[in-house]
Design a protein around this motif. Structure first.
Motif, PDB file in Angstrom:
ATOM      1  N   HIS A 109     -12.661  56.793 -43.350  1.00 13.78           N
ATOM      2  CA  HIS A 109     -13.179  56.118 -44.542  1.00 13.78           C
ATOM      3  C   HIS A 109     -12.757  54.658 -44.500  1.00 13.78           C
ATOM      4  CE1 HIS A 109     -13.470  56.140 -49.259  1.00 13.78           C
ATOM      5  NE2 HIS A 109     -14.311  55.311 -48.676  1.00 13.78           N
TER       6      HIS A 109
ATOM      7  N   HIS B 117      -8.675  54.479 -43.697  1.00 12.41           N
ATOM      8  CA  HIS B 117      -7.805  55.661 -43.731  1.00 12.41           C
ATOM      9  C   HIS B 117      -8.628  56.881 -43.339  1.00 12.41           C
ATOM     10  CE1 HIS B 117      -9.665  55.444 -47.747  1.00 12.41           C
ATOM     11  NE2 HIS B 117      -9.653  56.775 -47.687  1.00 12.41           N
TER      12      HIS B 117
ATOM     13  N   ASP C 213      -9.438  60.819 -44.526  1.00 12.56           N
ATOM     14  CA  ASP C 213      -9.293  61.807 -45.588  1.00 12.56           C
ATOM     15  C   ASP C 213      -9.265  63.201 -44.968  1.00 12.56           C
ATOM     16  OD1 ASP C 213      -9.290  60.253 -48.114  1.00 12.56           O
ATOM     17  OD2 ASP C 213     -11.209  59.528 -47.342  1.00 12.56           O
TER      18      ASP C 213
END
Ligand code: MN
Length: 199
Positions: free
Chosen positions: A40, A46, A48
């Motif tokens: 993401h 990052h 998820d």
């Protein structure tokens, strides 16, 4: 379990993400639960990490992404439960919306709880702050442990277990970037969404 917190943060008319409570799938008890890891590219990049538990996707944001090296302890920050349909979401969340940025299905597959062998459901194990799962994805496989380290902040550690699929040299997050669904990198996903919108 519900996805109320998920729904409160989103405007269904503006984002292409699945909505929460509107489409609950009936439980299929013969199907193995799934995990998904979505790259993401939001305000900070990052990964998820999501596990299907009790009809929702339990979710953590992992800033550095998962490792295949058991000596890496990756911070995993608890986020709101997501609807099961989210495991199929790849695309972009529009500017100005919650989580704006590109989402790529980085890895996905069935998993099983290693905790359930001790008559302990994964849901209960997560409430206790320690769970172990065996992933059967395209990039990640074998055991991963989730250990809660700060309940107030929702901070956990995601750590590869020392088993046959552990590999200290692989570094899958930086060397295996493509979507396991479309084969695209996040830049290609973003470019294709822009093209669709300009047509
Ligand atoms: Mn995210």
């Amino acid at each position: 379990m519900s996805t109320d917190a998920y729904d409160r943060k989103r405007s269904p008319a503006k984002t292409g993400e699945p909505s929460g409570n509107s489409k609950r799938k009936p439980a299929n008890r013969n199907r193995q639960p799934v995990f998904v890891i979505q790259e993401h590219d939001a305000s900070t990049l990052h990964y998820d990490f999501r596990l299907e538990v009790g009809g929702v996707l339990k979710s953590w944001a992992v800033p550095k992404g998962p490792s295949s090296d058991p000596s890496d302890k990756r911070l995993a920050i608890e986020t709101e439960d997501h609807p099961l349909d989210y495991a199929d979401f790849e695309g972009t969340i529009p500017e100005g919306e919650y989580g704006a940025g590109t989402v790529v299905i980085w890895d996905r597959g069935p998993y099983r709880s290693l905790s359930s062998e001790k008559q302990h459901s994964l849901d209960a194990a997560l409430r206790d702050g320690h769970a172990q799962v065996e992933l059967d994805g395209e990039k990640l496989s074998g055991g991963y442990a989730l250990q809660r380290i700060d309940a107030d902040k929702g901070h956990w550690l995601l750590v590869k277990m020392a088993d046959g699929s552990a590999d200290a040299r692989r570094n899958p997050v930086s060397t295996e970037r493509r979507s396991v669904v479309s084969g695209k990198t996040r830049h290609q996903v973003a470019r294709d969404v822009r093209r669709e919108h300009s047509e």
